[in-house]
Write a protein that holds these residues in place. Structure first.
Motif, short mmCIF file in Angstrom:
data_model
loop_
_atom_site.label_atom_id
_atom_site.label_comp_id
_atom_site.label_asym_id
_atom_site.label_seq_id
_atom_site.Cartn_x
_atom_site.Cartn_y
_atom_site.Cartn_z
N ALA A 274 28.90 -12.61 46.34
CA ALA A 274 29.04 -11.18 46.58
C ALA A 274 30.39 -10.72 46.09
CB ALA A 274 28.89 -10.87 48.07
N GLY A 275 30.42 -9.59 45.40
CA GLY A 275 31.68 -9.03 44.92
C GLY A 275 31.52 -7.55 44.66
N ASN A 276 32.65 -6.86 44.50
CA ASN A 276 32.52 -5.44 44.16
C ASN A 276 31.96 -5.30 42.74
OD1 ASN A 276 34.74 -5.22 42.17
ND2 ASN A 276 36.09 -5.50 43.91
N LEU A 324 24.33 -10.79 44.79
CA LEU A 324 23.86 -9.68 45.58
C LEU A 324 23.86 -8.38 44.79
CD1 LEU A 324 24.44 -11.80 47.87
CD2 LEU A 324 24.84 -9.83 49.35
N PRO A 325 22.97 -7.44 45.12
CA PRO A 325 22.83 -6.19 44.35
C PRO A 325 24.00 -5.24 44.57
CG PRO A 325 21.44 -6.10 46.29
CD PRO A 325 22.00 -7.50 46.24
N ASN A 326 24.26 -4.40 43.58
CA ASN A 326 25.24 -3.34 43.70
C ASN A 326 24.58 -2.08 44.26
OD1 ASN A 326 27.42 -4.78 42.39
ND2 ASN A 326 26.29 -4.51 40.49
N VAL A 327 25.41 -1.17 44.75
CA VAL A 327 24.92 0.13 45.21
C VAL A 327 25.32 1.21 44.20
CG1 VAL A 327 25.00 1.86 47.04
CG2 VAL A 327 25.09 -0.58 47.62
N GLY A 328 26.59 1.18 43.77
CA GLY A 328 27.08 2.17 42.82
C GLY A 328 28.35 1.67 42.17
N GLY A 329 29.10 2.59 41.55
CA GLY A 329 30.27 2.23 40.76
C GLY A 329 31.30 1.39 41.49
N PHE A 330 31.74 1.85 42.66
CA PHE A 330 32.74 1.08 43.40
C PHE A 330 32.22 0.67 44.77
CE2 PHE A 330 35.24 3.24 40.19
CZ PHE A 330 36.01 2.18 39.72
N ILE A 331 30.91 0.57 44.88
CA ILE A 331 30.27 0.04 46.08
C ILE A 331 29.32 -1.06 45.62
CG2 ILE A 331 28.87 0.57 48.11
CD1 ILE A 331 29.79 3.47 47.84
N SER A 372 27.58 5.68 52.21
CA SER A 372 28.72 4.83 51.87
C SER A 372 29.66 5.51 50.89
CB SER A 372 28.23 3.51 51.24
OG SER A 372 27.46 2.77 52.15
N THR A 373 30.93 5.12 50.96
CA THR A 373 31.92 5.56 49.99
C THR A 373 32.99 4.48 49.90
OG1 THR A 373 33.34 7.40 49.31
CG2 THR A 373 33.40 6.81 51.64
N SER A 374 33.97 4.68 49.03
CA SER A 374 35.02 3.66 48.87
C SER A 374 36.34 4.32 48.52
CB SER A 374 34.64 2.66 47.77
OG SER A 374 34.64 3.28 46.50
#
Length: 417
Positions: A274-276, A324-331, A372-374
């Motif tokens: 898992a990673g950003n 693991l899957p990503n959600v968006g650009g920085f998530i 979610s946000t970052s």
């Protein structure tokens, strides 16, 4: 174009570089980890070195901005701005080198059912010579375990022992979705690895896939830090120089952790990572340009299963890395992992979850919906781009206490000043 020797003190190392090579690139080529908070942009001034003998290219505007005239006269330069123009001897101050930071690994157990994607079987191979090795093992699994195999990893097949006795040979087989990925002696229980690939730190956990027990845990600083402390610096490095280099150094780091965690790497039949989103793309050598530009769209948001050996990661011959899957650009996948580990996705309550790191992600669970946000936190928490502050290195304050007499007591890492 000339070829010159560059000497590095006080380590006594040297390397040969062509004329015009950046001093920072020469340092990395010599295997020295130089601080580069800004990713070699000449903005942070952290890669300060001293030219003891020889000369480099004339000082740049960035150097004149960050170094005093007296410092430049005394030979101080920024490694990311200075180019080699002849043989040179360079002194690297301790403050310009990346030291190992204190790595804290969480060990709070989370109760989860053991349900790995691999299945384990022990079978007896037929001693007959009329069958190929492939047929022997597929036949044994079909007749004794009622397991139909459609594929055998070629490298796993090489693990098959020669059947030398009249009664046959017993082996342990790991099967993943009808594919044989590992063949081992009986009694060799399967192991899994879980990696948290962070921007600043990497954590690895070795799991017994039969009991669910965490067998070992290790952490290290992300070796990509020599190319920049934050994800934007890493993106710039990948675009200007090489994303391949960033992938290779992190794989080398992962394999170093694997060697510390496990002596029998052929037992590692599954790896989860898992990673950003930026760490994910750099690890898989996916394009990263679009991650540095609005609206920051990732190349993929799907969960991926890739052969570990295709990524250069040490494991059992046919093992996979589940990313693991990503959600968006920085998530990214690390955020997904946090949600799964805490169970926020399954609660009816209003809950706010924060994963604080170099990049901090926040998730709000409310009314059955996740939002979610970052935000970037590295500069605040790790001393980047600020005068007073540092990483969790020797000398950093790690404990502060005010007792009843209003006396302030503190403790530093390794009890250094």
């Amino acid at each position: 174009m000339g070829l010159y020797q560059v000497h590095f003190q006080p380590m006594g190392l040297k390397c040969r570089c062509t004329e015009g090579t950046l001093l920072s690139d020469a340092v990395h080529r010599a295997g020295i980890n130089l601080v580069s908070v800004c990713g070699n942009k000449g903005l942070c001034g952290k890669c300060r070195v001293k030219l003891m003998e020889g000369n480099g290219s004339p000082p740049t505007l960035e150097e004149k901005e960050l170094l005093s005239e007296d410092e430049i006269t005394r030979g101080y330069r920024l490694a990311c701005q200075t180019r080699i123009s002849g043989e040179v001897k360079v002194f690297l101050p301790q403050t310009s080198l990346i030291e190992d930071s204190r790595i804290h690994l969480e060990d709070t157990p989370i109760e989860v059912p053991i349900d790995p994607p691999t299945e384990e079987y022990e079978v007896l191979l037929s001693p007959t010579t009329s069958l190929t090795n492939k047929d022997k093992i597929t036949h044994a699994l079909h007749t004794t375990q009622n397991k139909h195999i459609t594929k055998i990893d070629t490298f796993a097949l090489d693990q098959l022992p020669p059947v030398e006795n009249e009664t046959g040979e017993k082996v342990r087989v790991s099967v993943r979705e009808k594919e044989i990925i590992s063949i081992r002696p009986p009694g060799k229980s399967p192991l899994g690895l879980a990696f948290d690939l962070g921007t600043t730190k990497i954590a690895g956990y070795l799991i017994d896939l039969e009991t669910g027990e965490t067998v070992a845990a290790e952490g290290m600083a992300n070796p990509q830090r020599t190319s920049g402390d934050d994800v934007i610096s890493r993106i710039s490095y990948a675009l200007e120089k090489s994303g391949t280099v960033l992938q290779e150094v992190v794989v080398k780091g992962l394999n170093g952790l694997i060697r510390k965690l496990c002596a029998e790497t052929d037992r590692i039949v599954e790896i989860t990572l898992a990673g950003n989103t930026v760490m994910h793309h750099l690890f898989l050598q996916l394009p990263v340009r679009q991650l540095g530009l609005a609206p920051y769209r990732p190349s993929t948001v799907e969960a991926l299963d890739i052969k570990a050996r295709n990524l250069g990661v040490t494991s059992a011959p046919g093992a996979y890395v589940h990313v693991l899957p990503n959600v968006g650009g920085f998530i990214g996948g690390d955020h997904v992992a946090m949600i799964l580990a805490t169970g926020i996705h399954a609660t009816d309550r209003t809950v706010l979850g924060l994963d604080i790191g170099t990049n901090t992600e926040l998730v709000l669970a409310h009314g059955g919906k996740l939002t979610s946000t970052s935000c970037a936190s590295g500069p605040a928490f790790e001393g980047g781009h600020i005068t007073h502050g540092m990483d969790a290195k020797p000398g950093a304050i790690e404990m502060l206490k005010i007792n009843n007499t209003d006396r302030v007591e503190f403790q530093t890492i390794d009890n250094l000043p």
